[in-house]
Design an enzyme around this catalytic site. Structure first.
Site, short mmCIF file in Angstrom:
data_model
loop_
_atom_site.label_atom_id
_atom_site.label_comp_id
_atom_site.label_asym_id
_atom_site.label_seq_id
_atom_site.Cartn_x
_atom_site.Cartn_y
_atom_site.Cartn_z
CB CYS A 98 45.40 46.91 41.35
SG CYS A 98 45.53 45.18 41.78
CG HIS A 156 47.59 48.85 45.06
ND1 HIS A 156 46.27 49.24 44.97
CD2 HIS A 156 47.60 47.52 44.89
CE1 HIS A 156 45.52 48.20 44.74
NE2 HIS A 156 46.30 47.13 44.69
CD GLU A 160 46.48 52.87 45.25
OE1 GLU A 160 47.36 52.96 44.38
OE2 GLU A 160 45.76 51.85 45.39
N1 GLN Z 1 42.28 40.74 42.30
C1 GLN Z 1 41.51 41.93 42.07
C2 GLN Z 1 40.69 41.81 40.79
O1 GLN Z 1 40.93 40.94 39.99
C3 GLN Z 1 42.39 43.16 41.99
C4 GLN Z 1 43.08 43.39 43.30
C5 GLN Z 1 43.43 44.82 43.60
O2 GLN Z 1 42.92 45.75 43.00
N2 GLN Z 1 44.28 44.99 44.58
O3 GLN Z 1 39.82 42.58 40.59
#
Ligand code: GLN
Length: 193
Positions: free
Chosen positions: A78, A171, A173
């Site tokens: 992410c 994710h 994890e």
């Molecule tokens: N929206 C976050 C970003 O742009 C990422 C979200 C996440 O890691 N769950 O950094």
């Protein structure tokens, strides 16, 4: 094998727990000195702008860059994948450019900012992978030698590998499914081409 998990901000504890379940030593990394002797590094999810700022103030960027160029495997989830990207579309956040992908942050908008779906990820086997997306990015474009590992039903790429770099918009994890981390460990130990 010893894997570092960037612990500046975000969901790093979950990565450490997942690695421990796979009998792998995992250490939090906040300072450049803690990068010594690692066999791989994980960038967790969180807020990419914040993580980027903290990495710069703690002087982690150059060191990570040098180690990755030297062949250290890196896995970003992410926000972590956002930080690995060559380019973040329409954004000024400093990314490390470890992977030749362009990502779009918060690509699912406010209406559906979180969702879970089952993804077919060929390299992990037949059983679909439970993918949790939280204000997730997407991969908008990628270089020729980037292998897309997972796509949504509409074909949007959401996980990819380029050499020893691995990125997922979701994710792994946060689930009990250990296969994505297992894949990274295989990559880190040179068991995958
Ligand atoms: N929206 C976050 C970003 O742009 C990422 C979200 C996440 O890691 N769950 O950094």
């Amino acid at each position: 094998m010893k894997i570092g998990v960037l612990a500046s901000q975000g969901a790093f504890i979950e990565h450490i727990k997942t690695l421990n379940k796979l009998d792998t030593e995992a250490v939090p990394v906040r300072l450049p000195g803690e990068l010594k002797g690692l066999d791989g590094l994980i960038f967790p999810g969180g807020e990419s702008t914040t993580i980027s700022r903290l990495m710069a103030s703690y002087k982690l960027v150059d060191e990570i860059d040098a180690l990755a160029k030297d062949g250290m495997p890196v896995f970003g989830t992410c926000a972590g994948m956002i930080l690995m990207a060559r380019e973040i579309s329409g954004n000024t956040t400093q990314s490390l450019g470890l992977m030749d992908i362009t990502v779009k942050r918060n690509a699912f908008g406010r209406q559906v900012d979180s969702f879970e779906t089952q993804l077919k990820i060929q390299v992990l086997g037949e059983k679909p992978f439970p993918a949790v997306f939280i204000r997730a990015p997407i991969i908008e474009s990628y270089a020729e030698d980037v292998e897309v590992l997972a796509r949504l039903d509409d074909d949007t790429p959401v996980a990819a590998r380029q050499g020893k770099m691995l990125g997922a918009a979701f994710h792994p994890e946060l689930t009990d499914d250990l296969r994505f981390h297992e894949y990274f460990l295989k990559m880190a130990s040179g068991k995958l081409n």
